[in-house]
Write a protein that holds these residues in place. Structure first.
Motif, PDB file in Angstrom:
ATOM      1  N   SER A 188       5.404 -49.896  13.565  1.00 59.62           N
ATOM      2  CA  SER A 188       6.233 -51.096  13.682  1.00 59.62           C
ATOM      3  C   SER A 188       7.309 -50.910  14.738  1.00 59.62           C
ATOM      4  CB  SER A 188       6.887 -51.421  12.331  1.00 59.62           C
ATOM      5  OG  SER A 188       5.913 -51.684  11.371  1.00 59.62           O
ATOM      6  N   GLN A 189       7.897 -49.727  14.759  1.00 64.93           N
ATOM      7  CA  GLN A 189       8.948 -49.453  15.729  1.00 64.93           C
ATOM      8  C   GLN A 189       8.410 -49.496  17.141  1.00 64.93           C
ATOM      9  OE1 GLN A 189      11.259 -45.884  14.961  1.00 64.93           O
ATOM     10  NE2 GLN A 189      11.665 -45.617  17.132  1.00 64.93           N
ATOM     11  N   GLU A 190       7.227 -48.928  17.359  1.00 69.19           N
ATOM     12  CA  GLU A 190       6.629 -48.932  18.684  1.00 69.19           C
ATOM     13  C   GLU A 190       6.326 -50.343  19.143  1.00 69.19           C
ATOM     14  OE1 GLU A 190       3.270 -46.434  18.492  1.00 69.19           O
ATOM     15  OE2 GLU A 190       4.429 -44.573  18.445  1.00 69.19           O
ATOM     16  N   GLN A 191       5.830 -51.175  18.233  1.00 77.39           N
ATOM     17  CA  GLN A 191       5.523 -52.559  18.586  1.00 77.39           C
ATOM     18  C   GLN A 191       6.791 -53.317  18.956  1.00 77.39           C
ATOM     19  OE1 GLN A 191       3.404 -54.122  15.235  1.00 77.39           O
ATOM     20  NE2 GLN A 191       1.696 -52.721  15.519  1.00 77.39           N
ATOM     21  N   GLU A 192       7.874 -53.016  18.242  1.00 77.73           N
ATOM     22  CA  GLU A 192       9.135 -53.711  18.504  1.00 77.73           C
ATOM     23  C   GLU A 192       9.745 -53.262  19.819  1.00 77.73           C
ATOM     24  OE1 GLU A 192      13.556 -53.957  16.513  1.00 77.73           O
ATOM     25  OE2 GLU A 192      11.827 -53.631  15.228  1.00 77.73           O
ATOM     26  N   GLU A 193       9.669 -51.922  20.095  1.00 76.19           N
ATOM     27  CA  GLU A 193      10.304 -51.386  21.273  1.00 76.19           C
ATOM     28  C   GLU A 193       9.445 -51.541  22.515  1.00 76.19           C
ATOM     29  OE1 GLU A 193      11.141 -47.374  20.285  1.00 76.19           O
ATOM     30  OE2 GLU A 193      12.871 -47.881  19.017  1.00 76.19           O
ATOM     31  N   ASN A 194       8.165 -51.746  22.360  1.00 75.31           N
ATOM     32  CA  ASN A 194       7.254 -51.815  23.494  1.00 75.31           C
ATOM     33  C   ASN A 194       6.361 -53.048  23.405  1.00 75.31           C
ATOM     34  OD1 ASN A 194       5.904 -51.056  25.807  1.00 75.31           O
ATOM     35  ND2 ASN A 194       4.419 -49.800  24.717  1.00 75.31           N
ATOM     36  N   PRO A 195       6.976 -54.255  23.487  1.00 71.54           N
ATOM     37  CA  PRO A 195       6.197 -55.479  23.324  1.00 71.54           C
ATOM     38  C   PRO A 195       5.520 -55.890  24.629  1.00 71.54           C
ATOM     39  CG  PRO A 195       8.495 -56.032  23.638  1.00 71.54           C
ATOM     40  CD  PRO A 195       8.404 -54.530  23.714  1.00 71.54           C
ATOM     41  N   LEU A 196       4.755 -55.000  25.233  1.00 74.55           N
ATOM     42  CA  LEU A 196       4.128 -55.280  26.514  1.00 74.55           C
ATOM     43  C   LEU A 196       2.724 -55.837  26.325  1.00 74.55           C
ATOM     44  CD1 LEU A 196       5.129 -52.031  28.474  1.00 74.55           C
ATOM     45  CD2 LEU A 196       6.244 -54.264  28.530  1.00 74.55           C
ATOM     46  N   PRO A 197       2.281 -56.651  27.271  1.00 77.71           N
ATOM     47  CA  PRO A 197       0.904 -57.154  27.196  1.00 77.71           C
ATOM     48  C   PRO A 197      -0.093 -56.006  27.264  1.00 77.71           C
ATOM     49  CG  PRO A 197       2.211 -58.367  28.813  1.00 77.71           C
ATOM     50  CD  PRO A 197       3.028 -57.189  28.405  1.00 77.71           C
ATOM     51  N   LYS A 198      -1.282 -56.251  26.764  1.00 80.06           N
ATOM     52  CA  LYS A 198      -2.332 -55.247  26.779  1.00 80.06           C
ATOM     53  C   LYS A 198      -2.611 -54.810  28.210  1.00 80.06           C
ATOM     54  CE  LYS A 198      -7.046 -54.408  25.114  1.00 80.06           C
ATOM     55  NZ  LYS A 198      -8.219 -55.006  24.435  1.00 80.06           N
ATOM     56  N   GLY A 199      -2.715 -53.494  28.421  1.00 84.75           N
ATOM     57  CA  GLY A 199      -3.000 -52.973  29.748  1.00 84.75           C
ATOM     58  C   GLY A 199      -1.770 -52.502  30.495  1.00 84.75           C
ATOM     59  N   LEU A 200      -0.577 -52.872  30.018  1.00 85.69           N
ATOM     60  CA  LEU A 200       0.661 -52.406  30.629  1.00 85.69           C
ATOM     61  C   LEU A 200       1.277 -51.350  29.723  1.00 85.69           C
ATOM     62  CD1 LEU A 200       2.335 -55.736  31.846  1.00 85.69           C
ATOM     63  CD2 LEU A 200       0.476 -54.422  32.883  1.00 85.69           C
ATOM     64  N   ASN A 201       1.959 -50.368  30.351  1.00 86.90           N
ATOM     65  CA  ASN A 201       2.618 -49.357  29.535  1.00 86.90           C
ATOM     66  C   ASN A 201       4.040 -49.122  30.023  1.00 86.90           C
ATOM     67  OD1 ASN A 201       2.788 -46.697  31.219  1.00 86.90           O
ATOM     68  ND2 ASN A 201       0.699 -47.426  31.550  1.00 86.90           N
ATOM     69  N   GLN A 202       4.873 -48.615  29.138  1.00 85.34           N
ATOM     70  CA  GLN A 202       6.300 -48.501  29.401  1.00 85.34           C
ATOM     71  C   GLN A 202       6.612 -47.486  30.494  1.00 85.34           C
ATOM     72  OE1 GLN A 202       8.457 -50.607  27.668  1.00 85.34           O
ATOM     73  NE2 GLN A 202       9.866 -49.989  29.285  1.00 85.34           N
ATOM     74  N   VAL A 203       5.849 -46.399  30.571  1.00 85.02           N
ATOM     75  CA  VAL A 203       6.124 -45.366  31.574  1.00 85.02           C
ATOM     76  C   VAL A 203       5.979 -45.926  32.982  1.00 85.02           C
ATOM     77  CG1 VAL A 203       5.360 -43.147  32.505  1.00 85.02           C
ATOM     78  CG2 VAL A 203       5.458 -43.488  30.040  1.00 85.02           C
ATOM     79  N   THR A 204       4.870 -46.616  33.236  1.00 84.66           N
ATOM     80  CA  THR A 204       4.646 -47.213  34.559  1.00 84.66           C
ATOM     81  C   THR A 204       5.675 -48.295  34.842  1.00 84.66           C
ATOM     82  OG1 THR A 204       2.273 -46.795  34.369  1.00 84.66           O
ATOM     83  CG2 THR A 204       2.967 -48.380  36.033  1.00 84.66           C
TER      84      THR A 204
END
Length: 233
Positions: free
Chosen positions: A145-161
């Protein structure tokens, strides 16, 4: 996976129906029984064995916290999710000490209810699949749940990039094409274009169209002037 049996412990008939209706929408869950207060629930637990108990706190006769403590005292092999209007820190702390797997505050929406039960289902599936957990497997369950809240990016995108792109844009405030950005960050042009379109949608970058003599205009991007601190929420 076999259906997960659920005992609903709730004194409000309307909320009972909401819980039953929500459970009916979810695959692999079924309502085993419904109790209107803690005393009734404890009586039921002498004969029925639900895998999951949805437990209210404010109830007549025996309240939810007392019921939870008695469940643990008796060694009942059921997991518990509290669904209550009680927001007090003391209650939350006590509930956690007695091993609730989630805590939902009323009024709640179906999405939050669904998330709680799906996380629980995923955990039960993992227990059946493995005898020994790796850290990453536990983290994926406990902090989903925490990851979903902190990283609400569309599929195929990631936070590092995304962070790499934002850091580069902060340091280079001129307009850049997707190709220029891709070469600077070390990603494909198509990938860079996806990230820039996402940031443009969030109004984190501005877009400029550069028109040539022929062909389509070139899209160029730069960090928005009002973006002193970047948020992708």
């Amino acid at each position: 996976m076999k259906e997960i049996s659920v005992l609903i412990v709730e004194d409000d008939p309307m909320v009972q129906e909401i819980n039953k209706r929500f459970i009916a929408k979810l695959k692999d869950f079924r309502v085993l029984a419904v109790a209107s207060h803690g005393e009734e629930a404890l009586k039921m637990l002498e004969t029925v064995k639900p895998q999951l108990i949805l437990l209210d706190i404010f109830m007549p006769r025996v309240d939810g916290l007392t019921t939870l403590k008695e469940i643990r005292k008796r060694g009942v092999n059921s997991d518990v999710i509290l669904i209550t209007a009680d927001k007090s820190v003391q209650t939350v702390q006590e509930a956690i000490r007695y091993g609730v797997v989630d805590y939902i505050i009323k009024p709640f929406k179906f999405d939050r209810f669904k998330e709680a039960l799906q996380n629980y289902k995923r955990f039960k599936e993992k227990l059946q699949e493995t005898e020994v957990f790796q850290q990453k497997d536990l983290d994926s369950i406990l902090y989903a749940s925490q990851e979903q809240e902190e990283n609400p990016l569309p599929k195929g995108l990631n936070q590092v990039t995304l962070d790499s792109i934002l850091n580069y844009l902060r340091q280079h405030t001129e307009y850049l094409t997707s190709m220029e950005l891709a070469q600077a960050v070390g990603i494909a042009r198509v990938t860079a274009r996806r990230y820039m379109e996402y940031l443009a949608e969030k109004r984190i970058v501005d877009i400029e169209l550069e028109y040539g003599s022929v062909g389509r205009p070139i899209h160029k991007f730069r960090i928005s002037e009002d973006q002193n601190s970047i948020s992708t929420d």
